[in-house]
Design a protein around this motif. Structure first.
Motif, mmCIF file in Angstrom:
data_model
loop_
_atom_site.group_PDB
_atom_site.id
_atom_site.type_symbol
_atom_site.label_atom_id
_atom_site.label_comp_id
_atom_site.label_asym_id
_atom_site.label_seq_id
_atom_site.Cartn_x
_atom_site.Cartn_y
_atom_site.Cartn_z
ATOM 1 N N ILE A 211 35.758 12.326 -9.249
ATOM 2 C CA ILE A 211 34.735 13.094 -9.700
ATOM 3 C C ILE A 211 34.885 13.267 -11.038
ATOM 4 C CG2 ILE A 211 33.021 15.175 -9.653
ATOM 5 C CD1 ILE A 211 33.905 15.147 -6.921
ATOM 6 N N SER A 212 33.982 12.636 -11.864
ATOM 7 C CA SER A 212 34.422 13.048 -13.383
ATOM 8 C C SER A 212 33.108 12.921 -14.269
ATOM 9 C CB SER A 212 35.243 11.868 -13.891
ATOM 10 O OG SER A 212 35.798 11.569 -15.055
ATOM 11 N N HIS A 213 33.290 13.558 -15.563
ATOM 12 C CA HIS A 213 32.255 13.442 -16.524
ATOM 13 C C HIS A 213 32.447 12.424 -17.485
ATOM 14 C CE1 HIS A 213 35.130 16.291 -18.222
ATOM 15 N NE2 HIS A 213 34.554 15.902 -19.394
ATOM 16 N N ASP A 214 33.612 11.896 -17.569
ATOM 17 C CA ASP A 214 34.128 10.951 -18.518
ATOM 18 C C ASP A 214 34.075 9.616 -18.143
ATOM 19 O OD1 ASP A 214 35.797 9.465 -20.540
ATOM 20 O OD2 ASP A 214 37.151 10.877 -20.753
ATOM 21 N N LEU A 215 32.939 8.590 -18.725
ATOM 22 C CA LEU A 215 32.685 7.266 -18.456
ATOM 23 C C LEU A 215 33.983 6.606 -18.685
ATOM 24 C CD1 LEU A 215 29.067 7.292 -19.446
ATOM 25 C CD2 LEU A 215 29.885 6.687 -17.037
ATOM 26 N N SER A 216 34.832 6.716 -19.434
ATOM 27 C CA SER A 216 35.622 5.706 -19.867
ATOM 28 C C SER A 216 36.972 6.086 -18.924
ATOM 29 C CB SER A 216 36.451 6.107 -21.361
ATOM 30 O OG SER A 216 36.807 7.375 -21.335
ATOM 31 N N VAL A 217 37.084 7.173 -18.286
ATOM 32 C CA VAL A 217 37.937 7.065 -17.333
ATOM 33 C C VAL A 217 37.421 6.421 -15.973
ATOM 34 C CG1 VAL A 217 39.043 9.022 -15.641
ATOM 35 C CG2 VAL A 217 39.011 9.338 -18.011
ATOM 36 N N VAL A 218 36.294 6.610 -15.690
ATOM 37 C CA VAL A 218 35.620 6.116 -14.449
ATOM 38 C C VAL A 218 35.788 4.665 -14.503
ATOM 39 C CG1 VAL A 218 33.587 5.667 -13.281
ATOM 40 C CG2 VAL A 218 34.221 7.967 -13.838
ATOM 41 N N LYS A 219 35.433 3.982 -15.824
ATOM 42 C CA LYS A 219 35.759 2.577 -16.218
ATOM 43 C C LYS A 219 37.050 2.104 -15.729
ATOM 44 C CE LYS A 219 34.204 -0.810 -19.242
ATOM 45 N NZ LYS A 219 33.463 -1.193 -20.491
ATOM 46 N N HIS A 220 37.868 2.861 -16.213
ATOM 47 C CA HIS A 220 39.398 2.259 -15.971
ATOM 48 C C HIS A 220 39.785 2.495 -14.405
ATOM 49 C CE1 HIS A 220 43.928 1.894 -16.867
ATOM 50 N NE2 HIS A 220 43.867 3.212 -15.913
ATOM 51 N N LEU A 221 39.183 3.240 -13.585
ATOM 52 C CA LEU A 221 39.758 3.611 -12.330
ATOM 53 C C LEU A 221 38.989 3.030 -11.429
ATOM 54 C CD1 LEU A 221 42.200 4.715 -10.849
ATOM 55 C CD2 LEU A 221 40.606 6.915 -10.725
ATOM 56 N N CYS A 222 37.529 3.152 -11.308
ATOM 57 C CA CYS A 222 36.855 3.040 -10.168
ATOM 58 C C CYS A 222 36.045 1.451 -9.886
ATOM 59 C CB CYS A 222 35.420 3.968 -10.397
ATOM 60 S SG CYS A 222 35.988 5.714 -10.430
ATOM 61 N N ASP A 223 35.839 1.224 -8.649
ATOM 62 C CA ASP A 223 35.199 0.226 -8.408
ATOM 63 C C ASP A 223 33.789 0.182 -8.550
ATOM 64 O OD1 ASP A 223 37.819 -1.053 -7.548
ATOM 65 O OD2 ASP A 223 37.723 0.285 -5.842
ATOM 66 N N ARG A 224 33.258 1.171 -7.919
ATOM 67 C CA ARG A 224 31.609 1.525 -7.585
ATOM 68 C C ARG A 224 31.509 2.872 -8.627
ATOM 69 N NH1 ARG A 224 28.697 2.077 -3.412
ATOM 70 N NH2 ARG A 224 30.233 2.383 -1.918
ATOM 71 N N VAL A 225 30.350 3.216 -9.168
ATOM 72 C CA VAL A 225 29.781 4.327 -9.687
ATOM 73 C C VAL A 225 28.522 4.682 -9.538
ATOM 74 C CG1 VAL A 225 29.635 5.212 -12.237
ATOM 75 C CG2 VAL A 225 31.392 3.505 -11.913
#
Length: 341
Positions: A211-225
């Motif tokens: 869970i995050s509000h930071d899209l750059s963090v999500v892009k670095h770590l996640c497979d699906r959003v």
């Protein structure tokens, strides 16, 4: 492959009390009907602005908040229907890493006691095995054995978050819900914690709900959003598809706010008008329509359902295809409505 976690129609409505008799006069619809699937070994991100309900979703899945309605099916069992004792046992397989590492650690206990407590509660191993497990896991997260006999106030924010991750890992869970685990940390420390989570996912065969509000963090770590707005998921897609072809106006606005590394590259900035509506009194129809530059009369009356645009890219918008195709050409609402009609 069957999902390890399947959420169906999940709702979390908090009552609003008022008057001399403390009557319920309304509800805050923090989570208002979510459908989500998480598959073994993947990392799924939930993003959205503050107040959208993403943290409440994580806490409700784990039943730290009792769900108002819906199903949370983990490995075939509906967590919402389990007894307190059965749910306590199930928490060995589902752990949570909290946003504030200091508030989530008991200041009176040493790190050794904090980590040992999880093993003791779930009756894992002998006293000797627990000691060995704790000493091993603290090194896995980048700390040393001597740190075990210190208290939480002796550590920096990044070190406390490593301890929080160690506490989640020590019982060898199958799923970890990470609620904005790096938002309270410095940027340099954020990258260390993110890389740690990425490595641990491979080493421990973990499934993450991040869970995050930071899209750059999500892009670095996640497979699906999954993108949330006012208690609902408005778009779900794999990382590549979502960042390349956002199909919901809200997702497009979020992505337009992400700064470019190269200052010479220009990009369209989509500014949302108005404030986030109150979850106690959400707008009719599509909840995003008061802030949407493409909104029509249908958007004000009819609630759009999540539908598949192909390849697992799901979006909750009446005009997703038109918006996706015209987003680089049409910029004003009136022009877009002319295209539709």
């Amino acid at each position: 492959m069957e999902p390890i976690l399947r959420v169906k129609g999940l709702k979390q409505h908090f009552p609003i009390h008022a008057g001399a008799f403390n009557k319920v006069v309304g509800h805050v619809r923090a989570v208002d009907g979510i459908d989500l699937e998480v598959y073994p070994g993947e990392t799924v991100g939930i993003v959205g602005e503050s107040g959208c309900g993403k943290s409440t979703t994580g806490r409700t899945i784990l039943r730290l908040n009792e769900p108002t309605e819906g199903e949370v099916i983990f490995e075939g069992k509906d967590l919402a229907k389990l007894s307190k004792e059965s749910m306590r046992k199930m928490r060995r397989d589902i752990q949570m890493v909290f946003q504030d590492p200091y508030a989530s650690l008991n200041p009176r206990k040493t790190i050794r006691k904090i980590l040992m407590e999880s093993l003791e509660v779930h009756h894992i191993g002998t006293a000797k095995e627990r000691k060995e497990t704790v000493e091993k896991i603290i090194q896995v997260v980048g700390l040393q054995k001597e740190h075990l006999d210190r208290h939480p106030h002796d550590f920096s924010g990044g070190q406390r978050q490593r301890i929080g991750i160690a506490r989640a890992l020590v019982v060898n869970p199958k799923l970890i819900i990470a609620d904005e685990p790096v938002s309270a940390l410095d940027v340099s420390i954020q990258s260390q914690i993110l890389n740690l989570l990425k490595n641990l996912r491979k080493d421990f065969d973990l499934t993450l709900l991040f869970i995050s509000h930071d899209l750059s963090v999500v892009k670095h770590l996640c497979d699906r959003v999954a993108v949330m707005y006012l208690g609902r998921i408005v778009e779900i897609a794999d990382k590549k598809s979502l960042f390349a072809s956002p199909s919901h106006p809200y997702t497009q606005a979020l992505l337009s706010a992400v700064p470019k590394a190269n200052p010479k590259l220009k990009k369209e900035r989509i500014l949302l008008t108005g404030d986030l509506p109150s979850p106690a009194n959400p707008p009719s129809g599509c909840t995003f329509h008061p802030r949407c530059r493409f909104a029509t009369e249908e958007c004000k009356k009819s609630v759009p359902q999540l539908r598949d645009l192909g390849g697992g890219h799901q979006v909750s918008c009446h005009y997703a295809e038109e918006i996706m195709n015209k987003r680089n050409v049409v910029e004003e609402t009136s022009e877009f409505q002319g295209v539709l009609h």
